[in-house]
Design a protein around this motif. Structure first.
Motif, PDB file in Angstrom:
ATOM      1  N   GLU A   1       7.340 -21.277  37.158  1.00 37.14           N
ATOM      2  CA  GLU A   1       8.745 -21.105  36.796  1.00 37.14           C
ATOM      3  C   GLU A   1       9.409 -20.128  37.757  1.00 37.14           C
TER       4      GLU A   1
ATOM      5  N   HIS B   1       9.824 -32.179  30.774  1.00 37.16           N
ATOM      6  CA  HIS B   1      11.039 -32.306  31.590  1.00 37.16           C
ATOM      7  C   HIS B   1      10.792 -31.819  33.022  1.00 37.16           C
TER       8      HIS B   1
ATOM      9  N   ASP C   1      13.147 -33.081  35.970  1.00 35.88           N
ATOM     10  CA  ASP C   1      14.509 -32.559  35.827  1.00 35.88           C
ATOM     11  C   ASP C   1      14.555 -31.074  36.159  1.00 35.88           C
ATOM     12  N   ARG C   2      13.586 -30.324  35.672  1.00 43.03           N
ATOM     13  CA  ARG C   2      13.542 -28.885  35.952  1.00 43.03           C
ATOM     14  C   ARG C   2      13.274 -28.615  37.431  1.00 43.03           C
TER      15      ARG C   2
ATOM     16  N   ASP D   1      16.490 -29.291  39.331  1.00 42.50           N
ATOM     17  CA  ASP D   1      17.492 -28.256  39.055  1.00 42.50           C
ATOM     18  C   ASP D   1      17.138 -26.906  39.665  1.00 42.50           C
TER      19      ASP D   1
ATOM     20  N   ALA E   1      14.607 -25.018  38.650  1.00 43.98           N
ATOM     21  CA  ALA E   1      13.986 -24.127  37.664  1.00 43.98           C
ATOM     22  C   ALA E   1      12.494 -23.963  37.919  1.00 43.98           C
TER      23      ALA E   1
END
Length: 499
Positions: A87, A147, A150-151, A154, A156
């Protein structure tokens, strides 16, 4: 820069830290083990936090062993192809480190072959379709993380090979970069443009935003923050895959040099004057880059060499692989026993991921010593197979094989290797040649050394092993080995075709 270079070598089973001075000498060194997990048959993974903690522990001990010495910079060499996702906001891993040995993406690789994209992938990356490489591993992780894509798109999530993970932690999350050598092992880098390939990113379903910036192997990637014994503000001046670092550490930047690094698996590598497409089951890759210029190489990856000795040691209840090597030296031959250590398939030059280990020729008189000798011979013959392919593909005629890595401490293995090759083997006695190569690259960036000639002139501790057997004995042993490999390749092919 006058201080020594702190070189970190993050390997599959151990992390090492070494202080290297301007003469290429080791002032202090330390090591920490890194555990491996096998959650399913063929799956291999690690805990990313445990990997980082092993680095911190090794570095703290290394610096404590040279009290008062302040490094001028940091160098990193690392296990290759292994993938981490974390992350961006917290730095917490979002899944396991999927290790280079892991076979969990075999079915995905099968589908890619059926889709007819292997030639296109090889032309762009120099690599065959195989679970070894990072792209399918990263795609698997993004599928498993909630996800994930998508993360990733983006921003993330961050992803990278182990060099990127270490750099992120050393800089306190300030820098997300990798070097060209590690990028070239992901199967996402275009070897000609030295950039992430949009076609491949789409093919594997990897958003560009999740990947690190690509930088030359020698150069400042960022600066350290305080972490244990590491001071703030130290330039991190090189990052490079461990096999590439070993070639550089051996002085293999001269044309015609071929080195073999003997570890859990093994890698043979030789630089090439230009990018060469292999016709013999080898990989084309970036050896390293200094400034905007990339040096290309041919490489053959062997999945299990030291792992074969470890397996024998475990099977026989021996303390460590060195005991198995000593046991192998107690007999003159295997008495017909052959071991093909295809524990996770066979790598170069066969690329048979479904092959599995094979032990043949056992009789009532077979002993543990014969089994250990067969494991040692398997190492030498696998290296010979790749060496022969390299001589053909690279159009070079190597006068010697440069050898390094843990298993080379066995004089018996080195002599056996020279006998099997019919070519002298020169062992570098440095205990961690990958760390040394990374330190050399950092030193070039920091001004410790001004040229490759200066590095080449540094003192080296070497031992040479000359072949002792004749061609007839060599050929007879080779025929026996090739017969065992043919059987190893045949049986899983028949089983797969019958499904």
């Amino acid at each position: 820069m006058t201080g020594p270079i702190l070189a970190i070598d993050q390997g599959t089973t151990n992390t090492k830290a070494v202080l290297v001075d301007g003469e290429g000498r080791f002032l202090s060194q330390a090591s920490r083990p890194v555990p491996l997990a096998y959650p399913r048959a063929g799956w291999v993974e690690q805990d990313a936090v445990a990997v980082w903690k092993s680095v911190q522990g090794a570095v703290d001990e290394c610096l404590a062993g040279a009290s008062g010495v302040v490094p001028s910079g940091v160098a990193i060499s690392n296990q290759r192809e292994s993938v981490v996702v974390w992350e961006r906001a917290t730095g917490r891993p979002a899944g396991p480190v999927v290790i280079w040995q892991c076979r969990r993406t075999s079915e995905r690789c099968d589908q890619l072959r059926l889709d007819g994209v292997e030639l296109s992938i090889r032309e762009r990356t120099g690599l065959p379709i195989d679970p070894l490489f990072s792209a399918t591993k990263l795609a698997w992780l993004l599928d498993e993380i909630p996800h994930g894509r998508d993360r990733a798109a983006d921003g993330a999530l961050c992803a990278g090979t182990v060099d990127s993970w270490l750099l992120w932690n050393l800089t306190g999350g300030a820098v997300h970069r990798c070097d060209t050598s590690n990028a070239s092992r992901t199967q996402l880098l275009n070897l000609r443009t030295l950039a992430w390939d949009e076609t491949l990113l789409e093919l594997f379903g990897v958003p560009a935003a999740v990947l690190p910036e690509i930088h030359p192997s020698s150069g400042v990637f960022g600066e350290t923050v305080v972490s244990g014994s590491i001071r703030a503000g130290l330039p991190i001046a090189s990052m490079i895959g461990d096999s590439h670092a070993a070639l550089f550490g051996q002085g293999g930047f001269r044309a015609g040099s071929v080195k073999a690094t003997y570890g859990t698996g093994s890698s043979l590598m030789t630089t090439t004057p230009e990018l060469i497409s292999s016709k013999q089951g080898l990989c084309s890759t970036v050896a390293w880059s200094i400034g905007p210029t990339a040096t290309y190489a041919l490489e053959g990856n062997i999945s299990a060499t030291g792992a074969a000795l470890q397996w024998v040691a475990d099977l026989l209840g021996l303390e460590d692989p060195a005991k198995a090597a000593d046991l192998a030296a107690s007999v003159q031959g295997t008495e017909g026993v052959s071991l093909v250590p295809a524990f996770v398939g066979l790598g170069a030059p066969y690329w048979a991921e479904r092959a599995r280990g094979l032990l043949t020729g056992i009789t009532r008189g077979t002993t543990g010593a014969h089994l250990a000798r067969a494991a040692l011979e398997a190492i030498a013959f696998q290296v010979r197979d790749v060496f022969a392919a390299m001589m053909c593909d690279g159009r070079v005629d190597a006068a010697v094989l440069l050898a390094d890595g843990g298993a080379t401490r066995s004089d018996h293995l080195m002599q056996l290797q020279a006998d099997v090759l019919g070519t002298p083997v020169v062992r570098n006695n440095a205990t961690d040649i990958s760390a040394l190569g990374a330190a050399y690259l950092a030193g070039l960036a920091l001004g410790t050394w001004r040229s490759l000639d200066e590095i080449d002139a540094l003192p080296k501790s070497l031992k040479r092993f000359e072949p002792r057997i004749d061609d007839a004995a060599r050929q007879a042993a080779l025929v026996e080995w090739q017969g065992a490999v043919a059987r190893c390749l045949f049986e899983p092919a028949v089983a797969h075709a019958s499904r």
